[in-house]
Design a protein around this motif. Structure first.
Motif, PDB file in Angstrom:
ATOM      1  N   PHE A 179     -83.920  76.838  45.927  1.00 18.93           N
ATOM      2  CA  PHE A 179     -83.152  77.990  45.464  1.00 18.93           C
ATOM      3  C   PHE A 179     -83.122  77.986  43.943  1.00 18.93           C
ATOM      4  O   PHE A 179     -83.516  77.007  43.305  1.00 18.93           O
ATOM      5  CB  PHE A 179     -81.718  77.971  46.054  1.00 18.93           C
ATOM      6  N   ARG A 180     -82.654  79.102  43.391  1.00 14.14           N
ATOM      7  CA  ARG A 180     -82.539  79.232  41.939  1.00 14.14           C
ATOM      8  C   ARG A 180     -81.075  79.214  41.513  1.00 14.14           C
ATOM      9  O   ARG A 180     -80.207  79.642  42.275  1.00 14.14           O
ATOM     10  CB  ARG A 180     -83.187  80.544  41.477  1.00 14.14           C
ATOM     11  N   THR A 181     -80.842  78.710  40.325  1.00 12.13           N
ATOM     12  CA  THR A 181     -79.477  78.666  39.805  1.00 12.13           C
ATOM     13  C   THR A 181     -79.531  78.560  38.279  1.00 12.13           C
ATOM     14  O   THR A 181     -80.570  78.849  37.677  1.00 12.13           O
ATOM     15  CB  THR A 181     -78.682  77.501  40.453  1.00 12.13           C
ATOM     16  N   VAL A 182     -78.422  78.168  37.659  1.00  8.67           N
ATOM     17  CA  VAL A 182     -78.433  77.812  36.233  1.00  8.67           C
ATOM     18  C   VAL A 182     -77.918  76.383  36.117  1.00  8.67           C
ATOM     19  O   VAL A 182     -77.197  75.910  37.005  1.00  8.67           O
ATOM     20  CB  VAL A 182     -77.540  78.750  35.379  1.00  8.67           C
ATOM     21  N   VAL A 183     -78.294  75.718  35.037  1.00  6.84           N
ATOM     22  CA  VAL A 183     -77.844  74.336  34.853  1.00  6.84           C
ATOM     23  C   VAL A 183     -76.328  74.345  34.624  1.00  6.84           C
ATOM     24  O   VAL A 183     -75.847  75.057  33.739  1.00  6.84           O
ATOM     25  CB  VAL A 183     -78.554  73.689  33.638  1.00  6.84           C
ATOM     26  N   PRO A 184     -75.574  73.613  35.448  1.00  3.96           N
ATOM     27  CA  PRO A 184     -74.118  73.594  35.246  1.00  3.96           C
ATOM     28  C   PRO A 184     -73.769  72.786  34.001  1.00  3.96           C
ATOM     29  O   PRO A 184     -74.539  71.927  33.571  1.00  3.96           O
ATOM     30  CB  PRO A 184     -73.585  72.906  36.503  1.00  3.96           C
ATOM     31  N   SER A 185     -72.591  73.096  33.433  1.00  4.93           N
ATOM     32  CA  SER A 185     -72.145  72.315  32.270  1.00  4.93           C
ATOM     33  C   SER A 185     -71.115  71.273  32.735  1.00  4.93           C
ATOM     34  O   SER A 185     -70.590  71.377  33.834  1.00  4.93           O
ATOM     35  CB  SER A 185     -71.487  73.239  31.249  1.00  4.93           C
ATOM     36  N   HIS A 186     -70.839  70.291  31.846  1.00  7.09           N
ATOM     37  CA  HIS A 186     -69.672  69.440  32.082  1.00  7.09           C
ATOM     38  C   HIS A 186     -68.452  70.301  31.804  1.00  7.09           C
ATOM     39  O   HIS A 186     -68.551  71.295  31.070  1.00  7.09           O
ATOM     40  CB  HIS A 186     -69.711  68.209  31.172  1.00  7.09           C
ATOM     41  N   TYR A 187     -67.327  69.964  32.377  1.00  7.11           N
ATOM     42  CA  TYR A 187     -66.145  70.792  32.130  1.00  7.11           C
ATOM     43  C   TYR A 187     -64.877  70.093  32.581  1.00  7.11           C
ATOM     44  O   TYR A 187     -64.931  69.209  33.419  1.00  7.11           O
ATOM     45  CB  TYR A 187     -66.279  72.168  32.823  1.00  7.11           C
ATOM     46  N   PRO A 188     -63.720  70.513  32.027  1.00  7.83           N
ATOM     47  CA  PRO A 188     -62.479  69.855  32.463  1.00  7.83           C
ATOM     48  C   PRO A 188     -62.004  70.364  33.812  1.00  7.83           C
ATOM     49  O   PRO A 188     -62.148  71.551  34.115  1.00  7.83           O
ATOM     50  CB  PRO A 188     -61.471  70.253  31.369  1.00  7.83           C
ATOM     51  N   ILE A 189     -61.439  69.497  34.610  1.00  3.41           N
ATOM     52  CA  ILE A 189     -60.756  69.934  35.821  1.00  3.41           C
ATOM     53  C   ILE A 189     -59.477  70.671  35.401  1.00  3.41           C
ATOM     54  O   ILE A 189     -59.020  70.511  34.252  1.00  3.41           O
ATOM     55  CB  ILE A 189     -60.429  68.730  36.744  1.00  3.41           C
ATOM     56  N   PRO A 190     -58.880  71.474  36.265  1.00  2.00           N
ATOM     57  CA  PRO A 190     -57.681  72.223  35.859  1.00  2.00           C
ATOM     58  C   PRO A 190     -56.553  71.277  35.433  1.00  2.00           C
ATOM     59  O   PRO A 190     -56.231  70.310  36.134  1.00  2.00           O
ATOM     60  CB  PRO A 190     -57.291  72.977  37.137  1.00  2.00           C
ATOM     61  N   THR A 191     -55.976  71.556  34.264  1.00  2.98           N
ATOM     62  CA  THR A 191     -54.929  70.667  33.737  1.00  2.98           C
ATOM     63  C   THR A 191     -53.597  71.389  33.579  1.00  2.98           C
ATOM     64  O   THR A 191     -52.683  70.872  32.945  1.00  2.98           O
ATOM     65  CB  THR A 191     -55.344  70.105  32.360  1.00  2.98           C
ATOM     66  N   ASP A 192     -53.501  72.606  34.153  1.00  3.57           N
ATOM     67  CA  ASP A 192     -52.269  73.379  33.976  1.00  3.57           C
ATOM     68  C   ASP A 192     -51.266  73.144  35.109  1.00  3.57           C
ATOM     69  O   ASP A 192     -50.337  73.923  35.288  1.00  3.57           O
ATOM     70  CB  ASP A 192     -52.605  74.877  33.873  1.00  3.57           C
ATOM     71  N   GLY A 193     -51.455  72.066  35.861  1.00  2.48           N
ATOM     72  CA  GLY A 193     -50.520  71.728  36.930  1.00  2.48           C
ATOM     73  C   GLY A 193     -50.130  70.265  36.847  1.00  2.48           C
ATOM     74  O   GLY A 193     -50.453  69.569  35.874  1.00  2.48           O
ATOM     75  N   PRO A 194     -49.446  69.746  37.879  1.00  4.53           N
ATOM     76  CA  PRO A 194     -48.977  68.352  37.858  1.00  4.53           C
ATOM     77  C   PRO A 194     -50.088  67.310  37.669  1.00  4.53           C
ATOM     78  O   PRO A 194     -49.866  66.307  36.986  1.00  4.53           O
ATOM     79  CB  PRO A 194     -48.306  68.211  39.228  1.00  4.53           C
ATOM     80  N   ALA A 195     -51.301  67.550  38.216  1.00  6.87           N
ATOM     81  CA  ALA A 195     -52.378  66.563  38.013  1.00  6.87           C
ATOM     82  C   ALA A 195     -52.714  66.461  36.520  1.00  6.87           C
ATOM     83  O   ALA A 195     -52.996  65.367  36.007  1.00  6.87           O
ATOM     84  CB  ALA A 195     -53.614  66.936  38.819  1.00  6.87           C
ATOM     85  N   GLY A 196     -52.659  67.592  35.822  1.00 10.64           N
ATOM     86  CA  GLY A 196     -52.899  67.602  34.376  1.00 10.64           C
ATOM     87  C   GLY A 196     -51.809  66.854  33.633  1.00 10.64           C
ATOM     88  O   GLY A 196     -52.076  66.125  32.667  1.00 10.64           O
ATOM     89  N   GLU A 197     -50.553  67.021  34.086  1.00 12.03           N
ATOM     90  CA  GLU A 197     -49.431  66.284  33.456  1.00 12.03           C
ATOM     91  C   GLU A 197     -49.680  64.781  33.550  1.00 12.03           C
ATOM     92  O   GLU A 197     -49.439  64.028  32.606  1.00 12.03           O
ATOM     93  CB  GLU A 197     -48.119  66.555  34.214  1.00 12.03           C
ATOM     94  N   LEU A 198     -50.154  64.376  34.748  1.00 15.33           N
ATOM     95  CA  LEU A 198     -50.406  62.951  34.959  1.00 15.33           C
ATOM     96  C   LEU A 198     -51.487  62.435  34.004  1.00 15.33           C
ATOM     97  O   LEU A 198     -51.345  61.375  33.387  1.00 15.33           O
ATOM     98  CB  LEU A 198     -50.826  62.745  36.420  1.00 15.33           C
ATOM     99  N   LEU A 199     -52.579  63.236  33.858  1.00 15.50           N
ATOM    100  CA  LEU A 199     -53.655  62.823  32.941  1.00 15.50           C
ATOM    101  C   LEU A 199     -53.127  62.697  31.515  1.00 15.50           C
ATOM    102  O   LEU A 199     -53.440  61.728  30.810  1.00 15.50           O
ATOM    103  CB  LEU A 199     -54.813  63.823  32.985  1.00 15.50           C
ATOM    104  N   ARG A 200     -52.310  63.674  31.094  1.00 17.82           N
ATOM    105  CA  ARG A 200     -51.791  63.632  29.714  1.00 17.82           C
ATOM    106  C   ARG A 200     -50.881  62.417  29.529  1.00 17.82           C
ATOM    107  O   ARG A 200     -50.943  61.726  28.516  1.00 17.82           O
ATOM    108  CB  ARG A 200     -51.042  64.922  29.375  1.00 17.82           C
ATOM    109  N   ALA A 201     -50.034  62.146  30.530  1.00 18.85           N
ATOM    110  CA  ALA A 201     -49.120  60.997  30.419  1.00 18.85           C
ATOM    111  C   ALA A 201     -49.907  59.697  30.299  1.00 18.85           C
ATOM    112  O   ALA A 201     -49.463  58.747  29.653  1.00 18.85           O
ATOM    113  CB  ALA A 201     -48.196  60.952  31.640  1.00 18.85           C
ATOM    114  N   ALA A 202     -51.096  59.671  30.932  1.00 13.15           N
ATOM    115  CA  ALA A 202     -51.908  58.446  30.918  1.00 13.15           C
ATOM    116  C   ALA A 202     -52.855  58.403  29.723  1.00 13.15           C
ATOM    117  O   ALA A 202     -53.550  57.394  29.535  1.00 13.15           O
ATOM    118  CB  ALA A 202     -52.714  58.367  32.214  1.00 13.15           C
ATOM    119  N   GLY A 203     -52.906  59.497  28.934  1.00  8.62           N
ATOM    120  CA  GLY A 203     -53.864  59.539  27.819  1.00  8.62           C
ATOM    121  C   GLY A 203     -55.292  59.611  28.307  1.00  8.62           C
ATOM    122  O   GLY A 203     -56.217  59.162  27.629  1.00  8.62           O
ATOM    123  N   ARG A 204     -55.491  60.186  29.518  1.00 10.18           N
ATOM    124  CA  ARG A 204     -56.851  60.296  30.068  1.00 10.18           C
ATOM    125  C   ARG A 204     -57.421  61.681  29.812  1.00 10.18           C
ATOM    126  O   ARG A 204     -56.703  62.666  29.848  1.00 10.18           O
ATOM    127  CB  ARG A 204     -56.804  60.063  31.587  1.00 10.18           C
TER     128      ARG A 204
END
Ligand code: BEZ
Ligand code: FE
Length: 280
Positions: A179-204
């Protein structure tokens, strides 16, 4: 002195559960959860904050957003469950992630999953085979990826057509798919919810290396949920959800040949990913 806190009494309360698996799970949950609380000794305010965190995690779940999967991913639990359930041969499995939503659109072999036309053209060709290398005729290959600028269609319903970056293909008589596609980029996972809070608290950081998701399935074989990681992507050594495995890092070769580009119906130069998927 720290009293037992009722641990044994709670364990006894589950001892009569009719289902032996439920009995084992509830007993283990009680032992580990009570041990965790005894070690951490949360204040009442901290325990209320923990309950609020989980409440808000549930409140961020709907048909297109699954914050509990995200939380399981950033805690490394999704990968742990994958590893514990993986067969010991065949293509390695990784997390499904929170963005495999609904059925992927059925597409013909050779079709493009890219409905936007933005990004570096990419062709994916591959085969689905069993452990002996026998092609699996009629295997299904379910693909999803984010756009060249790093969003899934469901994250941008007003900017991407539904089904962009997704396709369900059926392998031909030799187990082949393309099949055909485009090369995906690296990107951040969503950080506007509690999982993002956890990452920020951990400095990740929240980044995932560039990848294409695949679920390959065939009658009589165990399906595999996996990724193809782009070999020259940043963050291969620090994926926010711990899903990179050496065997899944693949070259996306640059092909600058007019004839091959024309054969696939893409412009050149284009990138080529060759992907063998082995089902146990
Ligand atoms: C993803 O690549 O789709 C993904 C996986 C885990 C968490 C967030 C996103
Ligand atoms: Fe992804």
């Amino acid at each position: 002195m720290l009293r037992d806190g009722g641990t044994e009494e709670v364990r006894r309360s589950f001892a009569q559960a009719a289902d032996p698996r439920a009995r084992l799970i509830l007993d283990s949950l009680t032992r580990h959860l009570h041990a965790f609380v005894k070690e951490v000794r949360p204040s009442r305010e901290e325990w209320a904050a923990a309950i609020d965190f989980l409440t808000r995690t549930g409140q961020r779940c709907d048909d297109t957003r699954q914050e509990f999967i995200l939380l399981s991913d950033v805690l490394g639990v999704s990968m742990l469950v994958e590893e514990l359930n993986a067969g010991d041969a065949g293509t390695e499995s990784t997390v499904v992630g929170p963005f495999h939503v609904g059925d992927s659109p059925v597409r013909e072999l050779g079709a493009s999953i890219d409905l936007l036309g933005v990004g570096e053209p990419c062709v994916v060709t591959g085969r689905v085979v069993d452990l002996d290398g026998t092609p699996l005729r009629g295997a299904t290959v379910d693909i999803w990826q984010w756009s060249a600028d790093g969003y899934y269609d469901v994250q941008q319903p007003d900017r991407q057509p539904q089904g962009n970056g997704r396709g369900l293909f059926t392998a031909d008589a030799e187990g082949r798919f393309w099949f055909r596609t485009v090369v995906p980029s690296h990107y951040p996972i969503p950080t506007d919810g509690p999982a993002g809070e956890l990452l920020r608290a951990a400095g990740r950081h929240p980044y995932r290396p560039a990848h294409i998701h695949v679920i390959a399935a065939a009658d009589g074989h165990d399906p595999v949920t996996t990724h193809a990681f782009v070999a020259d992507s940043p963050y291969l050594d620090s994926d926010a959800v711990f899903a990179v495995r050496e065997s899944l890092i693949r070259p996306f070769d640059v092909i600058d040949e007019a004839e091959r580009a024309a054969a696939f119906g893409v412009t050149h130069p284009f990138r080529l990913l060759q992907l063998e998927l082995v089902l146990g």
